[in-house]
Write a protein that holds these residues in place. Structure first.
Motif, mmCIF file in Angstrom:
data_model
loop_
_atom_site.group_PDB
_atom_site.id
_atom_site.type_symbol
_atom_site.label_atom_id
_atom_site.label_comp_id
_atom_site.label_asym_id
_atom_site.label_seq_id
_atom_site.Cartn_x
_atom_site.Cartn_y
_atom_site.Cartn_z
ATOM 1 N N SER A 39 0.863 -1.249 -0.127
ATOM 2 C CA SER A 39 -0.101 0.019 0.140
ATOM 3 C C SER A 39 0.677 1.323 0.081
ATOM 4 O O SER A 39 0.750 2.118 -0.546
ATOM 5 N N GLN A 40 2.003 1.108 0.565
ATOM 6 C CA GLN A 40 2.896 2.386 0.694
ATOM 7 C C GLN A 40 3.654 2.667 -0.793
ATOM 8 O O GLN A 40 3.431 3.769 -1.251
ATOM 9 N N ALA A 41 3.645 1.553 -1.365
ATOM 10 C CA ALA A 41 4.125 1.660 -2.775
ATOM 11 C C ALA A 41 3.336 2.215 -3.931
ATOM 12 O O ALA A 41 3.793 2.811 -4.657
ATOM 13 N N LEU A 42 2.052 1.943 -3.448
ATOM 14 C CA LEU A 42 0.888 2.578 -4.266
ATOM 15 C C LEU A 42 0.665 3.982 -3.726
ATOM 16 O O LEU A 42 -0.444 4.421 -4.210
ATOM 17 N N SER A 43 1.054 4.412 -2.637
ATOM 18 C CA SER A 43 0.633 5.723 -2.113
ATOM 19 C C SER A 43 -0.694 5.578 -1.448
ATOM 20 O O SER A 43 -1.463 6.466 -1.322
ATOM 21 N N LEU A 44 -1.194 4.560 -0.996
ATOM 22 C CA LEU A 44 -2.463 4.120 -0.244
ATOM 23 C C LEU A 44 -2.343 3.941 1.116
ATOM 24 O O LEU A 44 -3.416 3.457 1.739
ATOM 25 N N ASP A 45 -1.267 3.928 1.618
ATOM 26 C CA ASP A 45 -1.207 3.668 3.237
ATOM 27 C C ASP A 45 -1.919 4.432 3.991
ATOM 28 O O ASP A 45 -1.918 4.073 5.303
ATOM 29 N N GLY A 49 -3.740 -1.320 4.165
ATOM 30 C CA GLY A 49 -2.557 -1.781 4.225
ATOM 31 C C GLY A 49 -2.123 -2.459 5.789
ATOM 32 O O GLY A 49 -1.318 -3.333 5.769
ATOM 33 N N ASN A 50 -2.986 -2.118 6.690
ATOM 34 C CA ASN A 50 -2.918 -2.709 7.903
ATOM 35 C C ASN A 50 -4.368 -2.563 8.611
ATOM 36 O O ASN A 50 -5.269 -2.104 7.986
ATOM 37 N N PHE A 51 -4.197 -3.241 9.946
ATOM 38 C CA PHE A 51 -5.748 -2.933 10.485
ATOM 39 C C PHE A 51 -6.128 -1.694 11.360
ATOM 40 O O PHE A 51 -6.700 -1.989 12.428
ATOM 41 N N GLU A 52 -5.106 -0.808 11.047
ATOM 42 C CA GLU A 52 -5.495 0.438 12.011
ATOM 43 C C GLU A 52 -7.041 0.858 11.786
ATOM 44 O O GLU A 52 -7.763 0.896 10.505
ATOM 45 N N VAL A 53 -7.684 1.565 12.881
ATOM 46 C CA VAL A 53 -8.970 1.815 12.856
ATOM 47 C C VAL A 53 -9.276 3.036 11.767
ATOM 48 O O VAL A 53 -8.114 3.986 11.850
ATOM 49 N N GLY A 54 -10.330 2.830 11.067
ATOM 50 C CA GLY A 54 -10.422 4.008 10.040
ATOM 51 C C GLY A 54 -10.025 3.711 8.659
ATOM 52 O O GLY A 54 -10.421 4.301 7.820
ATOM 53 N N LYS A 55 -8.878 2.578 8.552
ATOM 54 C CA LYS A 55 -8.601 1.991 7.503
ATOM 55 C C LYS A 55 -9.595 1.228 6.602
ATOM 56 O O LYS A 55 -10.326 0.605 7.113
ATOM 57 N N ASP A 56 -9.585 1.100 5.196
ATOM 58 C CA ASP A 56 -10.362 0.033 4.706
ATOM 59 C C ASP A 56 -10.144 -0.979 4.787
ATOM 60 O O ASP A 56 -8.735 -1.347 5.031
ATOM 61 N N PHE A 57 -10.961 -2.090 4.763
ATOM 62 C CA PHE A 57 -10.726 -3.474 5.209
ATOM 63 C C PHE A 57 -10.866 -4.398 3.742
ATOM 64 O O PHE A 57 -11.901 -4.466 3.265
ATOM 65 N N ASP A 58 -9.959 -4.672 3.417
ATOM 66 C CA ASP A 58 -9.843 -5.559 2.014
ATOM 67 C C ASP A 58 -9.115 -6.744 2.460
ATOM 68 O O ASP A 58 -7.810 -6.765 2.936
ATOM 69 N N ALA A 59 -9.811 -7.783 2.276
ATOM 70 C CA ALA A 59 -9.196 -9.207 2.725
ATOM 71 C C ALA A 59 -10.028 -10.236 1.982
ATOM 72 O O ALA A 59 -11.057 -10.092 1.412
ATOM 73 N N ILE A 60 -9.466 -11.542 2.133
ATOM 74 C CA ILE A 60 -10.074 -12.697 1.633
ATOM 75 C C ILE A 60 -9.977 -13.605 2.572
ATOM 76 O O ILE A 60 -9.059 -13.729 3.691
ATOM 77 N N LEU A 61 -11.101 -14.459 2.773
ATOM 78 C CA LEU A 61 -11.324 -15.738 3.714
ATOM 79 C C LEU A 61 -10.822 -17.043 2.789
ATOM 80 O O LEU A 61 -11.463 -17.087 1.749
ATOM 81 N N VAL A 62 -9.767 -17.581 3.080
ATOM 82 C CA VAL A 62 -9.178 -18.883 2.499
ATOM 83 C C VAL A 62 -9.427 -20.072 2.995
ATOM 84 O O VAL A 62 -9.538 -20.170 4.267
ATOM 85 N N ASP A 63 -10.113 -21.029 2.491
ATOM 86 C CA ASP A 63 -9.848 -22.558 2.871
ATOM 87 C C ASP A 63 -8.740 -23.156 2.657
ATOM 88 O O ASP A 63 -8.492 -23.425 1.435
#
Length: 91
Positions: A39-45, A49-63
């Motif tokens: 996310s830092q490389a794309l200037s989106l940090d 990019g992490n679980f800080e409060v207020g940041k977007d939650f992008d994730a996948i649930l993997v089996d």
């Protein structure tokens, strides 16, 4: 992403073979590069990019037990905190 992490670790180990003074990457360093580092490389940090409060939650649930180890392992996908796969209609 896990494949990219594995390849980065393998490459780091190969570099150590070529140059004994090279310091190999740790799993923690590679995981950071794959998450907040990306996310830092794309200037989106400031947004992801992490679980800080207020940041977007992008994730996948993997089996981890699904056969063949490809996109069939992905059970759920979240974008900006909203589950998009499997699709759920808004209430």
């Amino acid at each position: 992403m896990l494949d990219a992490i594995r390849r980065a670790l393998d490459t780091s180990k190969a570099l150590k073979i070529q140059d004994p003074e090279y310091k190999t990457l740790t799993f923690e360093e590679v995981f950071r590069l794959a998450t907040l580092g990306g996310s830092q490389a794309l200037s989106l940090d400031d947004r992801t990019g992490n679980f800080e409060v207020g940041k977007d939650f992008d994730a996948i649930l993997v089996d981890p037990f699904a056969a063949d180890g490809d996109d069939r392992n992905i059970m759920e996908v979240y974008v900006a905190g909203r589950k998009v796969i499997p699709f759920q209609e808004s209430v």
